[in-house]
Design a protein around this motif. Structure first.
Motif, mmCIF file in Angstrom:
data_model
loop_
_atom_site.group_PDB
_atom_site.id
_atom_site.type_symbol
_atom_site.label_atom_id
_atom_site.label_comp_id
_atom_site.label_asym_id
_atom_site.label_seq_id
_atom_site.Cartn_x
_atom_site.Cartn_y
_atom_site.Cartn_z
ATOM 1 N N LEU A 48 7.830 0.320 6.984
ATOM 2 C CA LEU A 48 6.561 0.646 6.348
ATOM 3 C C LEU A 48 5.410 -0.055 7.062
ATOM 4 C CD1 LEU A 48 7.764 0.135 2.661
ATOM 5 C CD2 LEU A 48 7.834 2.232 4.021
ATOM 6 N N GLN A 49 4.238 0.557 6.989
ATOM 7 C CA GLN A 49 3.045 -0.053 7.567
ATOM 8 C C GLN A 49 2.513 -1.097 6.586
ATOM 9 O OE1 GLN A 49 1.739 0.378 10.783
ATOM 10 N NE2 GLN A 49 3.819 1.236 10.883
ATOM 11 N N ALA A 50 3.094 -2.263 6.647
ATOM 12 C CA ALA A 50 2.752 -3.366 5.746
ATOM 13 C C ALA A 50 3.205 -4.650 6.414
ATOM 14 C CB ALA A 50 3.423 -3.185 4.386
ATOM 15 N N GLY A 51 2.843 -5.773 5.796
ATOM 16 C CA GLY A 51 3.222 -7.070 6.310
ATOM 17 C C GLY A 51 4.452 -7.625 5.613
ATOM 18 N N HIS A 52 4.438 -8.923 5.358
ATOM 19 C CA HIS A 52 5.616 -9.626 4.864
ATOM 20 C C HIS A 52 5.983 -9.259 3.423
ATOM 21 C CE1 HIS A 52 8.605 -12.801 4.901
ATOM 22 N NE2 HIS A 52 8.080 -13.349 3.826
ATOM 23 N N CYS A 53 5.042 -8.726 2.665
ATOM 24 C CA CYS A 53 5.270 -8.438 1.241
ATOM 25 C C CYS A 53 4.987 -6.966 0.945
ATOM 26 C CB CYS A 53 4.390 -9.329 0.370
ATOM 27 S SG CYS A 53 4.504 -11.091 0.751
ATOM 28 N N PRO A 54 5.805 -6.042 1.448
ATOM 29 C CA PRO A 54 5.500 -4.617 1.282
ATOM 30 C C PRO A 54 5.453 -4.165 -0.172
ATOM 31 C CG PRO A 54 7.725 -4.928 2.146
ATOM 32 C CD PRO A 54 7.048 -6.261 2.217
ATOM 33 N N HIS A 55 6.202 -4.822 -1.032
ATOM 34 C CA HIS A 55 6.209 -4.420 -2.448
ATOM 35 C C HIS A 55 4.853 -4.604 -3.098
ATOM 36 C CE1 HIS A 55 6.882 -8.722 -2.333
ATOM 37 N NE2 HIS A 55 6.523 -8.814 -3.598
ATOM 38 N N ASP A 56 4.066 -5.567 -2.610
ATOM 39 C CA ASP A 56 2.733 -5.819 -3.161
ATOM 40 C C ASP A 56 1.658 -5.078 -2.381
ATOM 41 O OD1 ASP A 56 0.978 -7.288 -5.028
ATOM 42 O OD2 ASP A 56 0.270 -8.295 -3.228
ATOM 43 N N THR A 110 -3.694 -17.696 4.744
ATOM 44 C CA THR A 110 -2.289 -17.376 5.012
ATOM 45 C C THR A 110 -1.983 -15.934 4.645
ATOM 46 O OG1 THR A 110 -1.663 -19.680 4.600
ATOM 47 C CG2 THR A 110 0.090 -18.028 4.522
ATOM 48 N N LEU A 111 -2.485 -15.489 3.499
ATOM 49 C CA LEU A 111 -2.256 -14.102 3.081
ATOM 50 C C LEU A 111 -2.863 -13.124 4.079
ATOM 51 C CD1 LEU A 111 -2.926 -14.477 -0.751
ATOM 52 C CD2 LEU A 111 -0.715 -13.980 0.327
ATOM 53 N N ARG A 112 -4.016 -13.460 4.630
ATOM 54 C CA ARG A 112 -4.648 -12.569 5.600
ATOM 55 C C ARG A 112 -3.809 -12.456 6.870
ATOM 56 N NH1 ARG A 112 -9.657 -10.733 4.793
ATOM 57 N NH2 ARG A 112 -9.974 -10.461 7.045
ATOM 58 N N GLN A 113 -2.984 -13.452 7.139
ATOM 59 C CA GLN A 113 -2.103 -13.392 8.301
ATOM 60 C C GLN A 113 -0.921 -12.460 8.059
ATOM 61 O OE1 GLN A 113 -0.954 -17.456 9.005
ATOM 62 N NE2 GLN A 113 -2.956 -18.067 9.785
ATOM 63 N N VAL A 114 -0.472 -12.352 6.813
ATOM 64 C CA VAL A 114 0.784 -11.633 6.543
ATOM 65 C C VAL A 114 0.593 -10.308 5.813
ATOM 66 C CG1 VAL A 114 2.132 -13.744 6.583
ATOM 67 C CG2 VAL A 114 1.225 -12.931 4.408
ATOM 68 N N TYR A 115 -0.638 -9.938 5.465
ATOM 69 C CA TYR A 115 -0.937 -8.624 4.878
ATOM 70 C C TYR A 115 -1.710 -7.806 5.902
ATOM 71 C CZ TYR A 115 0.275 -9.583 -0.059
ATOM 72 O OH TYR A 115 0.931 -9.841 -1.235
ATOM 73 N N LEU A 116 -1.290 -6.572 6.138
ATOM 74 C CA LEU A 116 -2.071 -5.697 7.006
ATOM 75 C C LEU A 116 -3.312 -5.176 6.290
ATOM 76 C CD1 LEU A 116 0.594 -3.510 8.898
ATOM 77 C CD2 LEU A 116 -0.439 -5.683 9.565
ATOM 78 N N ASP A 117 -3.151 -4.791 5.028
ATOM 79 C CA ASP A 117 -4.264 -4.267 4.238
ATOM 80 C C ASP A 117 -4.937 -5.434 3.518
ATOM 81 O OD1 ASP A 117 -6.031 -3.005 2.568
ATOM 82 O OD2 ASP A 117 -4.555 -1.714 1.586
ATOM 83 N N LYS A 118 -6.061 -5.863 4.040
ATOM 84 C CA LYS A 118 -6.720 -7.045 3.482
ATOM 85 C C LYS A 118 -7.265 -6.789 2.076
ATOM 86 C CE LYS A 118 -5.953 -8.544 7.625
ATOM 87 N NZ LYS A 118 -4.641 -9.165 7.920
ATOM 88 N N THR A 119 -7.459 -5.509 1.683
ATOM 89 C CA THR A 119 -7.952 -5.242 0.330
ATOM 90 C C THR A 119 -6.919 -5.597 -0.728
ATOM 91 O OG1 THR A 119 -7.209 -2.926 0.241
ATOM 92 C CG2 THR A 119 -9.370 -3.357 1.220
ATOM 93 N N ALA A 120 -5.664 -5.783 -0.314
ATOM 94 C CA ALA A 120 -4.629 -6.187 -1.272
ATOM 95 C C ALA A 120 -4.720 -7.664 -1.624
ATOM 96 C CB ALA A 120 -3.240 -5.878 -0.705
ATOM 97 N N ILE A 121 -5.512 -8.410 -0.868
ATOM 98 C CA ILE A 121 -5.636 -9.850 -1.108
ATOM 99 C C ILE A 121 -6.771 -10.068 -2.100
ATOM 100 C CG2 ILE A 121 -5.949 -12.111 -0.035
ATOM 101 C CD1 ILE A 121 -5.114 -10.755 2.637
ATOM 102 N N THR A 122 -6.434 -10.023 -3.370
ATOM 103 C CA THR A 122 -7.424 -10.142 -4.430
ATOM 104 C C THR A 122 -7.530 -11.586 -4.911
ATOM 105 O OG1 THR A 122 -5.766 -9.722 -6.133
ATOM 106 C CG2 THR A 122 -6.885 -7.800 -5.172
ATOM 107 N N THR A 130 -4.157 3.186 -3.437
ATOM 108 C CA THR A 130 -4.262 2.192 -2.366
ATOM 109 C C THR A 130 -4.250 0.804 -2.953
ATOM 110 O OG1 THR A 130 -6.666 2.115 -2.438
ATOM 111 C CG2 THR A 130 -5.672 3.833 -1.070
ATOM 112 N N ALA A 131 -4.202 -0.174 -2.067
ATOM 113 C CA ALA A 131 -4.187 -1.559 -2.539
ATOM 114 C C ALA A 131 -5.451 -1.902 -3.302
ATOM 115 C CB ALA A 131 -4.021 -2.505 -1.353
ATOM 116 N N ALA A 132 -6.516 -1.133 -3.063
ATOM 117 C CA ALA A 132 -7.768 -1.417 -3.763
ATOM 118 C C ALA A 132 -7.651 -1.226 -5.262
ATOM 119 C CB ALA A 132 -8.877 -0.525 -3.211
#
Length: 300
Positions: free
Chosen positions: A272-280, A185-197, A3-5
């Motif tokens: 995919l179930q992701a936001g603007h940056c699915p690769h990350d 801004t990242l919280r707006q474009v990422y669905l999984d907030k745990t990916a915002i490190t 997971t993004a975690a």
């Protein structure tokens, strides 16, 4: 599936080096061994990002491919001269990097702005592109001839005119590069907030502190639109994979995907179930889909 975690546990981006293009230092990284039976990959970041944004993909793909990632001029660790920035400029940079440094056709994989620049290369320099992967790619389509243009928005026009002035543009840039604003801004474009490190926020903020960064930011308001996506697709001849993070608030991915299919029906796409940056955000899914597509369609 990780997971993004697990992002904090991923290894750092490989140490980079520099290539001098038009007397400007261009930062890039490479990992994995070159293979005769499959093309290398070239990963191209979006606006405000850098090679760091691909660290999870480099790590996940380097066992199967030689993987390159590059900082576009004006971003990341590349030089930030006071130039006119445009899709044409980045197209030239990527094409000449492939020709002079990599030395063979690549699979271009681009996110957002990097997707548009990659599409420009693949369409206009087919000798450089063995394949093309677009992840929430930027770029406008032509307006149908029978559709009247929308009336000008006086507020938007006033804001754009204001942002063309050096001081307002500089002040806005000071605001948007604050860590709290980057995180918001990242919280707006990422669905999984745990990916915002914290590391992700710092990776985006660090290049924004370079002296030339405000001028690059200001150039966004001055650049004319480049070739329309449908015009580029008419010239495209290589295999195309579309990966959409359909939770992207900046674009309607289903509608845009339909436009791509209309103009280039022989493509492969996944939502995919992701936001603007699915690769990350969902790197394991992106890596698996990209790997399987390349090995199925582009190996000798």
């Amino acid at each position: 599936m990780a997971t993004a975690a697990t992002a904090q546990a991923t290894r750092p981006t490989p140490e980079g080096t520099y290539w001098y293009w038009r007397d400007q230092a261009i930062h890039h990284v490479v990992a994995g061994e070159s293979r005769d039976d499959r093309p290398p990959l070239l990963l191209v970041h979006g606006f405000g990002a850098s090679t760091d944004h691909w660290r999870k993909n480099i790590q996940g793909l380097q066992a199967d491919f030689q993987v390159w990632a590059i900082d576009l001029l004006g971003f990341g660790r590349s030089a930030k001269p006071d130039w006119h920035y445009s899709g044409d400029l980045w197209q030239a940079q990527l094409h000449e990097f492939i020709t002079e440094v990599i030395g063979r056709p690549v699979v271009l994989a681009g996110n957002s702005l990097g997707g548009y620049a990659s599409l420009c290369v693949a369409a206009n320099h087919p000798e450089s592109a063995a394949g093309l992967v677009l992840l929430n790619s930027a770029g406008p389509f032509s307006t149908p001839a029978q559709t009247p243009p929308p009336p000008p928005n006086p507020i938007a026009k006033a804001i754009q005119s204001l942002m063309l002035q050096p001081l307002p543009s500089w002040l806005l840039f000071q605001y948007v590069r604050q860590p709290a604003i980057i995180r918001r801004t990242l919280r707006q474009v990422y669905l999984d907030k745990t990916a915002i490190t914290d590391q992700l926020v710092e990776d985006i903020r660090r290049p924004a502190l370079d002296p030339g960064a405000p001028r690059v930011f200001a150039s966004v308001f001055k650049s004319r639109q480049g070739e329309k996506v449908d015009e580029l697709l008419k010239k495209l001849s290589c295999p195309l994979l579309m990966l959409w993070g359909e939770g992207d608030p900046w674009m309607n991915c289903r509608d845009k995907g339909a436009q791509f299919r209309q103009h280039y029906p022989d493509l492969t796409e996944h939502y995919l179930q992701a936001g603007h940056c699915p690769h990350d955000e969902v790197p394991d899914q992106v890596n698996s889909l990209l790997r399987d597509w390349v090995l199925t369609n582009l190996t000798q």
